[in-house]
Design a protein around this motif. Sequence first.
Motif, mmCIF file in Angstrom:
data_model
loop_
_atom_site.group_PDB
_atom_site.id
_atom_site.type_symbol
_atom_site.label_atom_id
_atom_site.label_comp_id
_atom_site.label_asym_id
_atom_site.label_seq_id
_atom_site.Cartn_x
_atom_site.Cartn_y
_atom_site.Cartn_z
ATOM 1 N N ALA A 93 0.735 -1.217 0.100
ATOM 2 C CA ALA A 93 0.006 0.064 -0.032
ATOM 3 C C ALA A 93 0.668 1.196 0.065
ATOM 4 O O ALA A 93 0.480 2.159 -0.602
ATOM 5 C CB ALA A 93 -0.864 0.016 1.150
ATOM 6 N N TYR A 111 -5.324 6.039 0.076
ATOM 7 C CA TYR A 111 -5.081 4.467 -0.243
ATOM 8 C C TYR A 111 -6.554 3.953 0.131
ATOM 9 O O TYR A 111 -6.887 3.972 1.140
ATOM 10 C CB TYR A 111 -3.879 3.432 0.075
ATOM 11 C CG TYR A 111 -4.164 1.990 -0.020
ATOM 12 C CD1 TYR A 111 -3.428 1.574 -1.069
ATOM 13 C CD2 TYR A 111 -4.570 1.135 0.791
ATOM 14 C CE1 TYR A 111 -3.610 0.399 -1.647
ATOM 15 C CE2 TYR A 111 -4.687 -0.217 0.263
ATOM 16 C CZ TYR A 111 -4.088 -0.445 -0.831
ATOM 17 O OH TYR A 111 -4.259 -1.980 -0.850
ATOM 18 N N LYS A 113 -8.565 0.271 -0.544
ATOM 19 C CA LYS A 113 -8.506 -1.143 -1.094
ATOM 20 C C LYS A 113 -9.358 -1.513 -2.305
ATOM 21 O O LYS A 113 -10.614 -0.658 -2.398
ATOM 22 C CB LYS A 113 -8.906 -2.377 -0.074
ATOM 23 C CG LYS A 113 -8.589 -3.872 -0.526
ATOM 24 C CD LYS A 113 -8.527 -4.657 0.370
ATOM 25 C CE LYS A 113 -9.744 -4.554 1.322
ATOM 26 N NZ LYS A 113 -9.510 -5.841 2.548
#
Length: 328
Positions: free
Chosen positions: A46, A103, A105
Motif C-alpha cells: 500500500a 489508499y 482497497k
Amino acid sequence: MLQCTSLNQGVEVGIKTPSSKSVTTASALFGNILSDEILRKDFIKALEAIQIPQAEVKELKKMDDWIGGSRYSFIYKGMYFLVYATMDSSIESIKYGLEAELYKKNYEPFSVSDYYFDDSLYSTLKITAEEKVQSTLNYPSTAKFSWTDWERSRDHDLYSLSNSVKAKNAFGVEEEIQFYLTYHIQNDKAKLVYFEMNGSTVVDKLDTVKIPKRKKLGSVESTDPSTANMIVLIDGEKGKYGKHVTINGEKYIHYYIPKGTYLVTNQSNICKVYVAKNKLFTNSDGYKESKIVKTVAFTANGQSDEITIKSDEHIILTVYARVTLEKQ
C-alpha cells in the motif's frame, strides 16, 4: 470541504526509491508493530502504491481498533497518516489527516505528492489570504494576524489555509475572528473558491472545481483467488450483485444474489447481515421500510451462519461489513 491539518514544515516534493538495505531495515521495523506477516506485506504494498518510501516511515504505532479491525498511525515528512486494517490481514485504507484517503482497497491510489503544500507557495498564499480577510473586516486597520497557529492542507489542486485574526467588529469591540480559505491553483494562478469567516460563508465556488474521481480496480471477486468460487459482499461496494436504491431520500446498496441456501462467513469484525423482502412497506410514520425476515449478527472474524434467499428477497449489510457466501 477539505479538512485542515497541522502545519507541515520541510516537506520535500521529490520521492526517491529506497535502496534494498533500507527496505530490509524498514521491514524489520514494521515487524515490531505488525507481527502478522501477511498484513505487513500488504502495508508495504500500500505504501508503494501511494509512493511513500517505506524506509522513510516514522513512528509507526498501534492505535485503538476500529469496527473493521486494527488501526495504526505513522509520520512521513511531518505528515500524519492513519492506517485501517481488516480482520483478514489486509489494508483497507490509508488516510492523511481526517478526510484525504490516499489508499483505498480495490481502488486507484492517489500519490502522496498530490498532498504536499510547498513552503514557498504557502508563504505567497498566506499573504494573499491575509489581504482577503483584512478587506472583509469592518475595521481593516485594526487587524492583528497571528504569526503562528496557521493550518494548511492540500488535496490535488485545492490549497486551504486557516487561522484567526483579532480586529474590531461592527460595534467597535475587538474580537478574535476565525477564517478559512481554499484556493484552486492551475497554471500558476490562484483562484479563491471558498472563504468562510466567523462561521459564515463569504465565497463558495467549490462546485466549479473538478475533483479527481477514484477509479475501481476490477471486481472484488477477482482480487482474492481463495474466494474465486464464493460470492464476496463488502459494505459500500456494488460488486456483481449490488444495486443502488433510494429509500426516503437516502441512498443504499442492496445485494440481489441468486436464490438458494448459503453459508455466510464473516470476514470483518462486528457486523450484521439482513435478509429482506424486495417489496417495501410504509410504516406508521409514513416512511418506507424493508421487511427483515432474518438477521445474522457476527461478533468476530471467521464466524459462520446459514441463510436462505428466496426469489423475492435480497441482502442488506451494516457499515464496514465484509462477508463471503458459499452455496450449499
